[in-house]
Write an enzyme that holds these catalytic residues in place. Structure first.
Site, short mmCIF file in Angstrom:
data_model
loop_
_atom_site.label_atom_id
_atom_site.label_comp_id
_atom_site.label_asym_id
_atom_site.label_seq_id
_atom_site.Cartn_x
_atom_site.Cartn_y
_atom_site.Cartn_z
N GLN A 82 40.25 43.61 31.24
CA GLN A 82 41.66 43.79 30.90
C GLN A 82 42.52 42.92 31.82
O GLN A 82 42.52 43.10 33.04
CB GLN A 82 42.06 45.26 31.06
CG GLN A 82 41.23 46.21 30.20
CD GLN A 82 41.45 47.67 30.57
OE1 GLN A 82 41.79 47.98 31.72
NE2 GLN A 82 41.24 48.56 29.63
N HIS A 135 39.51 45.66 35.37
CA HIS A 135 40.93 45.30 35.27
C HIS A 135 41.23 44.16 36.23
O HIS A 135 40.82 44.19 37.40
CB HIS A 135 41.81 46.50 35.61
CG HIS A 135 43.27 46.16 35.73
ND1 HIS A 135 43.99 46.33 36.90
CD2 HIS A 135 44.13 45.63 34.84
CE1 HIS A 135 45.23 45.94 36.72
NE2 HIS A 135 45.35 45.51 35.48
N SER A 136 41.93 43.15 35.75
CA SER A 136 42.35 42.02 36.58
C SER A 136 41.14 41.38 37.25
O SER A 136 40.18 41.00 36.58
CB SER A 136 43.39 42.50 37.60
OG SER A 136 43.94 41.43 38.33
N MET A 137 41.14 41.27 38.57
CA MET A 137 40.01 40.64 39.27
C MET A 137 38.74 41.47 39.17
O MET A 137 37.65 40.96 39.43
CB MET A 137 40.39 40.42 40.73
CG MET A 137 41.51 39.41 40.94
SD MET A 137 41.13 37.77 40.30
CE MET A 137 39.80 37.28 41.39
N SER A 168 42.14 39.92 32.89
CA SER A 168 41.35 39.25 33.93
C SER A 168 41.49 37.74 33.79
O SER A 168 41.24 37.19 32.71
CB SER A 168 39.87 39.64 33.81
OG SER A 168 39.69 41.02 34.00
#
Length: 938
Positions: A195, A168-170, A197
């Site tokens: 997700q 998720h993200s980073m 990212s």
């Protein structure tokens, strides 16, 4: 003049507020369903080797479990498929519970014994999106965690050889960064799902370590070597609800011919069709269900692990995330089907359109469509159905007997699921091996449904409408009327292909009769990126759709398309007009992170105006007046535009490269992976709009600087009133030489603090000392005003006139305080207000590293690496010198005129090199402060 400036900057602030409102609130409501845990979630900590625990004291690896499964997992005798969840910026390891809980429920509903072991990592909620120094450490810990996970399965007969990663993200960036480690084996990870990212680049490039990390990942994956081509990567963006990471950044920067990389937006995912914000993307039930279904379809029944076939992995992901044919993936394609021979079950259709509603009782029914009479006059056959439970419903007949078909091939794999029904469209040019099309409209359980089919020619169902100009401000409307009855239309929105465009599309439907109809489905399709959005509307109705893009078109091949799945007895009118508010939102969505650059430019121009006034009149103008006159931004923009034009010349680019100058930054308004202007072609319209947007952002930056400076001054005034009871009324005297022994000791002390702990800490310390200096000046100004008000007017004028340019007398002496003393304090106050505002930006840009240091203080006293270290010493020295200087010192400087002329080149350089490297703003501001400090010494 001040009223004009207030009105002008007030209008700009209002435009900024409107754009921010659209960015933060101008999206659909949250239509995600919440995921719930059926049993209490537990997180079992996995014991890692001692060397790993010692090296990464703040990190941890956990196994998610619930109820009975959690009790069995305490022995760590695992037999499922390992899936590792990586949280993102400030993310918690507990965010894996939605994925883990639904995976447990899915495993209970199937009989083959497959299940997922969901692991999750605790990164201590580090701010890795703003501070890049921890990303490499996180990547190495994930590598150690993967090896520890695989060791848990070593006693199995066929242990897994790889781990599937969900980031998720980073966390998704860290997952791709694993392959940059020198000792990492690419076989350890064969599947990555990310997700929200930001693969294209960081949202806020606040330090060079963050950009260096991205550059290493980008270089590794852009090569497209064989070991990475076998890694399947899916990137899902959240849509317009995610204002933290815009979905254009989630596109994978991989070679376009790589078949194992897939990027899309959640609004285009079948059975999801919703936009998610940055946090809800991990718990949105619709999206998590699609992810879990994909994981279970990826399991190879023989090895009971994720399949090692890359083609099979991508086929599964496309099945669940791109085009869902509403049938199980395990079913075979091109299945030969035989039909019953009862003639009463068959109906031959010769009309151009079929509409059928099933009765309430169970009944078998087949419709057969001859192809021979339709091949010349039509190009496609289209069907849509609602509530038909059969997954196989359209066939190509290979053996016919009169009006019946004996044997056929299933064509239902072309079915597409829409929010209100499912549709299928086949090309007649692909059906030469078939004599008829067969539609199965059987109701075996008595459920009611409706089916509508038609033949059509593609040219007759395609319309084009040129979108209005972006500067029409909604006054121009383009319309197209779709009057012929049909089930499907395509409206091409000509010249709609740039992210700074935004339109309000109004679709009005007028119908004949009052019979019940299926809702219409409107789909905004973007050919170059999977960011489709769907809108279902009842008919008749008036529906408004705000059309905007996540990515610009990479070439001149196509424009955005509006597909309309319509009711055949309705007439539709499509109107398109520019939405000015949405345009502002798009500009801020893509270019909002670069506003600090333009704010810094405006503040530097204000300082230049004050220095210019100091040279010519002996007194600096007020801060508000200096910021109000900083609208001479055309000087900066003209020079920047000239530089971009020169870079289109080969000889100029050669000289630029010979000087080893960095690449020129541009606004992120063009296509993906678009970099600096290095083309010798004429200026494109998109690049021309980039220059116009840059000028608009300069004005917005000036507005923020103007009102921010006013708020800054009022805040310090209020604080000085609060602190004034703690200080005796006094007059600040001339401080003498800017560098005394005590000040040198202060510089050395703060330098040692920066080296031993965190550079931002020392910078904040000197910043507060500077603010204290400004507040003392404000107290002195009030004291002088009170004294002069109490003195007789004649004596004040006499003393002021006799003093001329005289000096302030010490408080408590018999001499009367003069008006010139008040003016001197006021001049110093305006000068130091400007310099403290200038120092505020480096403090704000360095705040993330200070927050990260404070949160990790229990593990380490020293921040390593420290992104502020290259500039903290110059800032400390310059600030210490400037806070102990005054206007008289600057006026006597031999370099003041030269320093005044250097501010404009600094501003141009800042716009040229800092738009995509925000941390460089601190470097240029440090240079400006150092130049001002040099004037105090020479």
């Amino acid at each position: 003049m001040r009223f004009v400036a207030v009105a002008f900057y007030g209008c700009l602030l209002a435009l900024l507020a409107v754009g921010l409102r659209d960015l933060l609130l101008g999206y659909e409501e949250n239509r995600c369903s919440m995921t719930y845990m059926f049993e209490y979630p537990e997180y079992l900590r996995i014991q890692l080797p001692h060397r790993v625990s010692q090296r990464y004291p703040g990190y941890g690896l956990y196994l998610y479990g619930e109820g009975l499964y959690a009790q069995h997992s305490h022995s760590l005798k695992l037999s499922g498929v390992p899936v590792l969840f990586l949280p993102g910026n400030a993310g918690s390891y507990k965010q894996a519970r939605s994925l883990g809980s639904i995976a447990l429920r899915k495993a209970e509903d199937i009989d083959n014994g497959f299940h997922l072991n969901v692991f999750t990592i605790d990164f201590s909620e580090e701010l890795v999106a703003l501070y890049g120094g921890s990303l490499q450490r996180q990547t190495r810990f994930v590598h150690e965690s993967i090896k520890a996970i695989l060791r848990l399965y070593k006693d199995q007969e066929t242990p897994p050889r790889s781990v599937a990663v969900v980031g998720h993200s980073m966390g998704g960036i860290v997952a791709r960064a694993l392959f940059t480690l020198p000792k990492f084996s690419p076989h350890l990870v064969s599947l990555i799902l990310t997700q929200a990212s930001p693969h294209q680049g960081p949202v806020l490039p606040l330090d060079r370590h963050l950009l260096e990390f991205y550059s290493a990942v980008r270089r590794r994956w852009s090569l497209g070597t064989g070991d990475l081509r076998n890694v399947t990567v899916l990137s899902v963006g959240g849509g317009y609800r995610d204002y933290q990471v815009r979905s254009g950044l989630t596109a994978l920067p991989c070679p376009p011919n790589d078949p194992n990389k897939l990027s899309l937006v959640s609004t285009a995912v079948p059975r999801t069709w919703v936009s998610t914000d940055h946090l809800s993307i991990v718990w949105c039930k619709e999206l998590v269900l699609a992810t879990v279904r994909a994981f279970f379809d990826l399991i190879d029944p023989d090895t009971r692990q994720i399949t090692e076939d890359p083609a099979r992995r991508m086929a599964v992901l496309r099945h669940h995330f791109v085009r869902h044919p509403v049938r199980l993936l395990a079913e075979q394609d091109d299945t030969v089907v035989t039909f019953p021979g009862s003639p009463e079950l068959w109906t031959e259709v010769h009309t151009p359109r079929l509409s059928y509603s099933s009765p309430k009782e169970p009944r078998a029914r087949y419709f057969i469509f001859p192809l021979s009479s339709r091949r010349k006059s039509h190009s496609h056959f289209h069907c849509q159905n609602s509530n038909l439970e059969m997954t196989s419903w359209l066939f190509g007949c290979t053996q016919s007997n009169g009006s019946m078909c004996r044997q056929a091939v299933d064509l239902s794999w072309d079915t597409e699921l829409l929010p209100a029904y499912k549709v299928v469209t086949v090309k007649l040019s692909d059906l030469f091996s078939f004599s008829h099309l067969v539609l199965s409209a059987s109701s075996l359980n008595g459920g009611q449904f409706s089916v509508e089919c038609e033949w059509f020619s593609e040219d007759s169902r395609t319309a084009s409408v040129p979108v209005p100009h972006i500067l029409s401000f909604g006054m121009s409307i383009r319309e197209v009327t779709l009057s012929s009855p049909a089930l499907f239309y395509t409206v091409e929105l000509l010249d709609f292909h740039q992210v700074y465009q935004a339109f309000k599309v109004t679709i009005e439907s007028q119908c004949k009769g009052t019979r019940g109809r299926l809702p219409s489905v409107y789909r905004l399709q973007v050919p170059w990126f999977r960011e489709d959005s769907f809108t279902a509307a009842s008919v008749p109705s008036v529906t408004e759709i705000f059309a905007k893009l996540h990515t610009s078109r990479p070439d001149n091949s196509s424009s955005a398309i509006l597909q309309l799945h319509t009711s055949p007895d309705c007439q539709y009118k499509v109107s398109v007009q520019t939405s000015f508010f949405q345009v502002l939102g798009q500009v801020l969505r893509f270019c909002g992170p670069v506003l600090p650059v333009y704010m810094a430019v405006c503040i530097l121009l204000a300082c230049e105006g004050q220095v210019y006034s100091l040279i010519h009149t002996g007194r600096p103008v007020e801060l508000a007046e200096a910021l109000g006159e900083s609208t001479q931004l055309h000087r900066v923009e003209l020079l920047v535009s000239l530089l971009h034009l020169l870079l289109r010349l080969s000889w100029f680019r050669a000289g630029w490269s010979a000087l080893c100058l960095p690449l020129v930054d541009t606004l992120p308004l063009t296509a993906l992976d678009h970099g600096v202007l290095e083309s010798s072609e004429p200026l494109s319209p998109a690049e021309g709009w980039t220059r116009l947007v840059s000028l608009f952002l300069l004005l917005l930056g000036a507005a923020v600087a103007f009102w921010g400076g006013a708020l800054f001054r009022l805040s310090l005034e209020l604080l000085s009133w609060i602190l004034s009871p703690l200080h005796r009324p006094s007059i600040i005297q001339d401080n003498g030489h800017p560098l005394t022994r005590s000040r040198i000791i202060l510089i050395v002390t703060l330098g040692l603090v920066a080296w031993a702990t965190c550079g931002a800490l020392a910078l904040v310390a000197v910043y507060f000392l500077y603010l204290y200096k400004v507040m003392r000046l404000q107290m002195s100004e009030r004291t002088l005003k009170h004294v002069l008000n109490l003195a007789p007017r004649e004596k004040v004028r006499e003393a002021g006139g006799s003093a001329g340019q005289g000096e302030a007398h010490p408080a408590g002496s018999n001499s009367l305080i003069t008006v010139s003393a008040l003016e001197k304090v006021q001049d110093n106050l305006q000068l130091h207000l400007s310099l403290s505002v200038l120092l505020t930006l480096p403090v704000m840009l360095s705040a993330p590293s200070l927050i990260h240091w404070l949160r990790s203080l229990r593990h380490s006293l020293q921040l390593n690496p420290d992104p502020c270290w290259p500039v903290v010493l110059p800032l400390i020295v310059s600030s210490t010198i400037l806070m102990n200087s005054n206007t008289h010192t600057l006026c006597c400087s031999k370099l003041l005129a030269v320093i005044c002329r250097l501010q404009l080149p600094v501003c141009v350089s800042m716009v040229t090199f800092s738009l995509m490297h925000l941390y460089r703003v601190t470097y240029f501001l440090s240079l400006s402060l150092a130049l001002h400090a040099l004037c105090c010494l020479i």
